[in-house]
Design a protein around this motif. Structure first.
Motif: not given
Length: 298
Positions: A111-120, A129-134, A161-165
């Motif tokens: 959950d702490e890792a997911v919380a960083a998705v919007p900033d990254i 660029g684009r963000l790929e969540a692995i 939902d938090l911004g990953a493309d």
């Protein structure tokens, strides 16, 4: 088919550091294969992964290959800031699907890792660029056991939902099999119908190529592979053996699927990798050679 060569990151991260010049030689060889996407490095702690401590120096050289699309892996906000400052716009952010692996890999819960998705995501998007969540340990975790499909579906939806493309699913310890691949990808597709999906398999237990076919049959065309089958995860006990780029190309081309990649050139690239790391590579095809072709070693 859209293969991504990951040998320079996932392949080298378990190895003793090699010179920057050797990495550039590998890149030259990879560029000649026809692969157009390359995971080139990761911006993580040099103390944790010393083989990739030269990430900024390598990023500075990437203008030599304007036809290649480069991405870099990050494990948090700090790595993302380093990557963007080094000129890397396309980022891959690893989210471990289990708390056990997440704590071992990044010293934070899932959950702490997911919380960083919007900033990254913002860092990537502001850089063009684009963000790929692995999603790592998408099928099994060496610490917490089998990963529930429902957990992966929930994490995938939250990341988007938090911004990953786009999303990629990692069989980090090489335990999954075709039926489980099909089930997971089908469920994620239902939850994220408009998002590009990719897969990252290891051949640790011999099922990696079968899983590639399962993913392809499920409509997935973005597949990670490593020249010579080099690589593994330093934070997951027992993780080894990325699927080999040449074995994926051989399997698909011989099955009538156009990869756009030259098998002979991939074997040559694997030979460059083997010379750089100084030990035999695990790929069966590399040892045997392709159809009517000499062995890859130079």
């Amino acid at each position: 088919m859209n293969l991504r060569e990951v040998g320079l990151r996932d392949g080298l991260q378990l190895e003793a550091p090699i010179p920057l010049a050797a990495k550039l030689d590998i890149l030259d060889a990879v560029a000649a294969t026809g692969v157009r996407r390359v995971e080139v490095t990761s911006f993580v702690s040099p103390a944790a992964v010393p083989a990739l401590a030269d990430a900024e120096q390598l990023a500075a050289e990437l203008g030599r290959w304007p036809d290649l699309a480069f991405s870099a892996l990050v494990a948090g906000r700090g790595g993302a800031r380093r990557a963007v400052a080094a000129g890397m716009a396309d980022l891959e952010y690893v989210i471990s699907a289990s708390d056990g692996h997440s704590l071992a890999n990044a010293r934070r819960t899932t959950d702490e890792a997911v919380a960083a998705v919007p900033d990254i995501a913002k860092l990537a998007h502001d850089s063009g660029g684009r963000l790929e969540a692995i999603l790592a340990v998408a099928w099994d975790c060496p610490f917490d056991g089998r990963t529930a499909v429902s957990r992966i579906v929930d994490l995938a939806r939250r990341a988007v939902d938090l911004g990953a493309d786009e999303l990629c699913f990692g069989d980090t310890i090489g335990t999954t099999v075709p039926g489980r691949v099909t089930e997971l990808l089908g469920r994620v597709r239902e939850a994220c119908p408009d998002v590009e999906l990719g897969v990252h398999f290891h051949n640790t237990r011999g099922s990696g190529l079968a899983c590639v076919l399962a993913a392809l049959q499920a409509g997935i065309t973005k597949i990670d592979a490593s020249a010579g089958g080099l690589g593994g995860c330093p934070f997951a006990p027992g993780a080894s053996g990325n699927i080999a780029t040449e074995e994926v190309v051989y399997l698909l081309e011989e099955s009538g699927v156009d990869t756009g990649v030259d098998l002979g050139k991939v074997l040559e690239a694997a030979a460059v990798v083997e010379r750089a790391v100084g030990h035999e590579l695990p790929s069966n095809l590399f040892r045997a050679g392709g159809p009517n072709r000499p062995r890859g070693r130079g």
